[in-house]
Enzyme design. Structure first.
Site, short mmCIF file in Angstrom:
data_model
loop_
_atom_site.label_atom_id
_atom_site.label_comp_id
_atom_site.label_asym_id
_atom_site.label_seq_id
_atom_site.Cartn_x
_atom_site.Cartn_y
_atom_site.Cartn_z
N THR A 42 0.79 -1.86 -0.33
CA THR A 42 0.24 0.08 -0.22
C THR A 42 1.12 1.16 -0.48
OG1 THR A 42 -2.02 -1.03 1.33
CG2 THR A 42 -1.68 1.29 1.05
N PHE A 113 -9.21 12.16 -12.48
CA PHE A 113 -8.51 10.76 -11.89
C PHE A 113 -9.57 10.02 -14.01
CE2 PHE A 113 -5.74 8.09 -9.89
CZ PHE A 113 -4.87 8.31 -9.69
N GLN A 233 -5.62 -6.16 -14.18
CA GLN A 233 -5.63 -4.48 -14.99
C GLN A 233 -4.35 -4.56 -14.97
OE1 GLN A 233 -7.12 -0.62 -12.34
NE2 GLN A 233 -8.15 -1.06 -13.60
N HIS A 235 -1.72 -1.22 -16.16
CA HIS A 235 -1.89 -0.13 -15.67
C HIS A 235 -0.91 0.67 -17.04
CE1 HIS A 235 -1.32 4.03 -14.69
NE2 HIS A 235 -2.14 3.70 -13.87
N LEU A 245 5.67 2.10 -11.42
CA LEU A 245 3.80 2.82 -11.39
C LEU A 245 4.64 4.66 -12.35
CD1 LEU A 245 1.64 2.92 -11.73
CD2 LEU A 245 0.98 3.52 -9.77
N GLU A 248 -1.55 7.73 -12.34
CA GLU A 248 -2.43 8.58 -12.88
C GLU A 248 -2.71 9.59 -12.95
OE1 GLU A 248 -5.53 5.98 -14.30
OE2 GLU A 248 -6.64 7.21 -13.63
N ARG A 281 -8.79 2.28 -17.17
CA ARG A 281 -7.32 2.20 -18.19
C ARG A 281 -6.88 1.07 -18.77
NH1 ARG A 281 -5.11 1.73 -11.40
NH2 ARG A 281 -4.71 3.63 -11.49
N HIS A 346 -0.75 -4.42 -13.12
CA HIS A 346 -0.83 -3.58 -12.01
C HIS A 346 -2.32 -4.23 -11.06
CE1 HIS A 346 -1.46 -0.01 -9.96
NE2 HIS A 346 -1.89 0.52 -10.39
N ARG A 381 -10.99 -1.95 -12.77
CA ARG A 381 -10.89 -1.16 -11.73
C ARG A 381 -11.00 0.30 -12.02
NH1 ARG A 381 -6.77 1.77 -8.17
NH2 ARG A 381 -5.60 0.20 -8.76
C1 LIG Z 1 2.51 0.80 -7.56
C2 LIG Z 1 1.04 0.88 -7.39
C3 LIG Z 1 0.33 2.60 -6.94
C4 LIG Z 1 -1.69 2.44 -6.65
N1 LIG Z 1 -1.46 3.07 -6.14
C5 LIG Z 1 -2.62 3.51 -6.24
C6 LIG Z 1 -3.81 4.63 -5.90
O1 LIG Z 1 -2.75 5.54 -5.47
N2 LIG Z 1 -5.42 4.68 -5.38
C7 LIG Z 1 -5.41 3.13 -5.36
O2 LIG Z 1 -6.83 3.50 -4.49
N3 LIG Z 1 -4.83 2.07 -5.98
C8 LIG Z 1 -3.63 2.25 -6.18
N4 LIG Z 1 -3.45 1.06 -6.23
C9 LIG Z 1 -3.87 -0.55 -5.51
C10 LIG Z 1 -3.33 -0.02 -3.86
O3 LIG Z 1 -2.16 0.39 -3.64
C11 LIG Z 1 -3.61 -1.96 -3.74
O4 LIG Z 1 -4.78 -1.89 -4.22
C12 LIG Z 1 -3.46 -1.89 -1.98
O5 LIG Z 1 -2.35 -0.81 -1.57
C13 LIG Z 1 -3.36 -3.26 -1.99
O6 LIG Z 1 -3.56 -3.39 -0.14
P1 LIG Z 1 -4.07 -4.23 0.70
O7 LIG Z 1 -3.61 -3.99 2.07
O8 LIG Z 1 -5.09 -4.97 0.25
O9 LIG Z 1 -2.40 -5.08 0.76
P2 LIG Z 1 -0.91 -4.73 0.44
O10 LIG Z 1 -0.79 -3.33 1.44
O11 LIG Z 1 0.11 -4.92 -0.07
O12 LIG Z 1 -0.27 -5.53 2.02
C14 LIG Z 1 -0.45 -6.99 2.38
C15 LIG Z 1 0.15 -7.20 3.43
O13 LIG Z 1 -0.28 -8.50 4.01
C16 LIG Z 1 1.13 -9.22 3.73
N5 LIG Z 1 1.74 -10.79 3.85
C17 LIG Z 1 1.07 -10.73 2.41
N6 LIG Z 1 1.45 -12.54 1.81
C18 LIG Z 1 1.38 -12.81 3.50
C19 LIG Z 1 1.39 -14.16 3.96
N7 LIG Z 1 1.31 -14.92 3.75
N8 LIG Z 1 1.72 -13.77 5.32
C20 LIG Z 1 1.77 -12.67 5.88
N9 LIG Z 1 1.37 -12.12 5.41
C21 LIG Z 1 1.41 -11.68 4.20
C22 LIG Z 1 2.42 -8.34 3.17
O14 LIG Z 1 3.46 -8.50 4.32
C23 LIG Z 1 1.58 -7.20 3.82
O15 LIG Z 1 1.04 -6.00 5.59
C24 LIG Z 1 -1.77 1.74 -6.56
C25 LIG Z 1 -0.73 0.01 -6.87
C26 LIG Z 1 0.01 -0.07 -6.78
C27 LIG Z 1 1.20 -1.11 -7.25
#
Ligand SMILES: Cc1cc2nc3c(=O)[nH]c(=O)nc-3n(C[C@H](O)[C@H](O)[C@H](O)COP(=O)(O)OP(=O)(O)OC[C@H]3O[C@@H](n4cnc5c(N)ncnc54)[C@H](O)[C@@H]3O)c2cc1C
Length: 611
Positions: A42, A113, A233, A235, A245, A248, A281, A346, A381
């Site tokens: 994140t 956006f 998706q 990007h 990345l 956007e 996108r 992405h 998305r």
């Molecule tokens: C570069 C980039 C930019 C983006 N920008 C935007 C944006 O501006 N706006 C928007 O809306 N979306 C954006 N997105 C999408 C969005 O950021 C992500 O979908 C989102 O942050 C994912 O959050 P999450 O909490 O689901 O997972 P993550 O933040 O990936 O967290 C996953 C967690 O799970 C843990 N984990 C994983 N596997 C295991 C395991 N086996 N055992 C224990 N722990 C584990 C990891 O340690 C981590 O703490 C972007 C994505 C990317 C890649």
């Protein structure tokens, strides 16, 4: 054995929000995460968080934009929950101290956006995710939430009932990265998977090396359906050499795309005559690749994204991070030259099937964030809609798991009367090569139901698996299998897809599975053994690659991010339905359930989607 009321797997945006919510309800809550929470992916989010906050905007408009962006495959109850709860959640973040960018009059700034009919995206420079994580981590600390960081969760402890919908999740098993011990964690009220995306299925991705889709695979092996996995998706603006990345937000601020001839192709070649660069996108990614395929790409590979005309002051104020990325990874100064960009994997629109309260069909098992599919994003998305999803549905899952009394969900989960079986013409037998090797989490006998015994059985099982990896001293290494898998997925299951490529990918995935039977870990140590961790993750990547490709081969239409050479139009008469794949006895079972287009006050009628 560790024991808590609620165990959240993952400390990213969804996990932190879920844990705070569970703790607010009085539950003894722990986060178990393979990374320290603030290192979660994140933190890489750049562009922003969508919420209808201003006069002139409304949740209804945000809902319509999201439904249109989804190409009418999102479920209205999920979308309406997202857009109604997002403003309150963003204001809540502001109260927790999130340093949003602001206007001169002090209001939180919002920018345009892609696919949005109103400038609705709140942001904190081009480092929105970084600030989001830090803001929520502070709250998690304030609530006294216990964090087990650098613990890699490898399996769910579920009862053995034959029908997954009769099962109950009693905890997890995790490997302590620092010491190499395998331990059980018993959850008295619920387990919430918040493990992020599966970008490492592909070679060219914006996702971190840690994004290996572990949560999806664990839920799948436990019998929970994965929903709409074929919708991946790509990007439109990633740096060609690394996949890093370029937000956007650059196009939101006015950045322009040019082909090799200097044409503003989004308009000049008619891809999006109204919105141009700010079309959705999927539309922009296909346009770029069409330019390249028709010989108008730069160096036959990419196009140019130009932000020079925005001026140094505005760029430094709102997009400074982008300058660093372009300079560090491509050696390009975005103030004086255009940046090279091309589409890259992405985000995964599909995921672990849940309802609006984050519940799966297995009692006591929840999912939130990118690994979940509620379904808000359908087949595509909109930028800025993932971060509100984390906080809205993370909070709901946390509350529900902790026992808060909540409105009954409208979305159903598991195989219900509404579902219909599906069929796919796979060239190879999909699924486990050998189910005895631990590729199923429950044996279907219905015998094991005692919570403590369920966790202990899974611990024993995982200890044996780790020991087997370490004892073996020859075979194939995970890196070779992973690389071939990523290459095949990038070549065959990308923006443009056809039957031949999808079948080739399934053959390659089968080969990867068979080679994995012979995998071994070269590093015998018990401390920070990344060789072992990546070996465990590679099994998950194989499962997810297969789910994505089976869904893509079965879906005979073009919708959102899923384009098929043989079927170049949306086919609502037959395909207005969600793909579900579940892995019960080691063989993927395909079925479908209808999309819910009936919202609170209206039914969303599928229309031609143009920008
Ligand atoms: C570069 C980039 C930019 C983006 N920008 C935007 C944006 O501006 N706006 C928007 O809306 N979306 C954006 N997105 C999408 C969005 O950021 C992500 O979908 C989102 O942050 C994912 O959050 P999450 O909490 O689901 O997972 P993550 O933040 O990936 O967290 C996953 C967690 O799970 C843990 N984990 C994983 N596997 C295991 C395991 N086996 N055992 C224990 N722990 C584990 C990891 O340690 C981590 O703490 C972007 C994505 C990317 C890649």
């Amino acid at each position: 054995m560790h024991e808590h009321d609620v165990i959240v797997v993952g400390g990213g945006g969804a996990g932190l929000r879920a844990a705070i919510a569970a703790s607010e309800e009085g539950a003894d809550t722990a986060i178990v995460s393979k990374l320290h929470p603030v290192r979660s992916h994140t933190g890489a989010a750049e562009g922003g968080i969508n919420a209808a906050l201003r006069e002139g905007d409304s949740w209804q408009d945000h809902a319509y934009d999201t439904m249109k962006g989804s190409d009418f495959l999102g479920d209205a109850p999920a979308i309406e929950t997202l857009v109604k709860d997002a403003p309150e959640e963003v204001i809540n973040l502001e109260h927790w101290g999130m340093p949003f960018s602001r206007e001169d009059d002090g209001r939180v700034s919002q920018r345009p956006f892609g696919g949005l009919s109103f400038p609705r995206t709140t942001y904190a420079g081009a480092e929105t995710g970084h600030h989001l994580l830090h803001t929520m981590y502070q709250q998690a600390m304030k609530h006294g939430i216990q964090v087990y960081d650098e613990w890699h969760v490898s399996e769910l402890a579920v009862t053995d009932h034959e029908d997954p919908s009769d099962r109950r999740c009693h905890g997890i098993v995790a490997y302590d990265v620092k010491t190499g011990t395998v331990e059980g964690f018993k959850a008295n009220r619920g387990v919430i998977l918040a493990t992020g995306g599966p970008g490492q299925v592909y070679e060219h991705t914006t996702n971190a090396v840690s994004n290996t889709g572990d949560g999806y695979a664990m839920a799948y092996r436990a019998g929970v359906p994965l929903e709409d996995m074929e919708f991946v998706q790509f990007h439109p603006t990633t740096l060609p050499s690394t996949g890093v990345l370029i937000s956007e937000g650059v196009r939101g601020e006015g950045g322009i795309l040019y082909n090799e001839k200097g044409e503003r192709f989004m308009f000049e070649h008619g891809y999006a005559n109204n919105e141009g660069e700010l079309a959705s996108r999927d539309v922009v990614a296909r346009a770029e690749l069409t330019e390249v395929n028709q010989g108008r790409g730069v160096e036959d590979e990419y196009v140019h994204l130009d932000m020079r005309h925005l001026g140094e002051e505005r760029i430094l104020d709102r997009l400074e991070n982008i300058l660093h990325l372009a300079e560090d990874f491509e050696g390009v100064d975005g103030l004086v030259e255009p940046m090279p960009v091309k589409p890259g994997q992405h985000y995964e629109m599909g995921g672990i099937e849940t309802d609006e309260n984050g519940e799966t069909c297995i009692e006591g098992l929840y999912a939130a964030g990118e690994c979940a599919c509620v379904s808000v994003h359908g087949s595509n998305r909109l930028g800025g809609n993932a971060l509100p999803e984390l906080i809205v549905f993370g909070k709901r899952a946390g509350h529900h798991a902790a026992g808060k009394d909540m409105k009954e969900a409208e979305i159903t989960t598991g195989y219900t009367d509404e579902c219909e079986p599906g069929d796919v013409d796979s060239p190879v037998e999909p699924g486990a090569v050998d189910t005895k090797s631990g590729d199923v989490a429950a044996d279907g006998s219905g015998e094991l139901t005692d919570p403590q015994a369920v966790v202990e059985r899974t611990v024993e099982h995982e200890r044996d698996r780790v020991q087997t990896f370490l004892d073996k001293d020859e075979g194939v290494q995970h890196a070779a299998i992973r690389e071939d898998l990523q290459d095949s997925m990038t070549a065959n299951v990308n923006v443009f897809r056809n039957e031949e490529g999808l079948k080739t990918a399934l053959e390659d995935i089968r080969e990867a599975r068979e080679r994995y039977q012979d995998v071994y870990v070269d590093d015998p140590s018990r401390t920070f053994n990344t060789d072992l961790l990546h070996t465990m993750e590679t099994r998950n990547l194989i499962d997810l690659a297969e789910a994505i490709t089976l869904g893509a081969l079965a879906r005979e239409e073009f919708r959102g991010a899923h384009w098929r050479q043989e079927y170049q139009e949306r086919r609502d008469d037959e395909w207005l339905k969600h793909t579900l794949l579940r892995w019960n006895d080691g063989t993927p079972e395909l079925f479908y359930k209808p999309v819910i287009l009936e919202g609170e006050n209206k039914t969303y009628e599928p229309t031609v989607r143009s920008y």
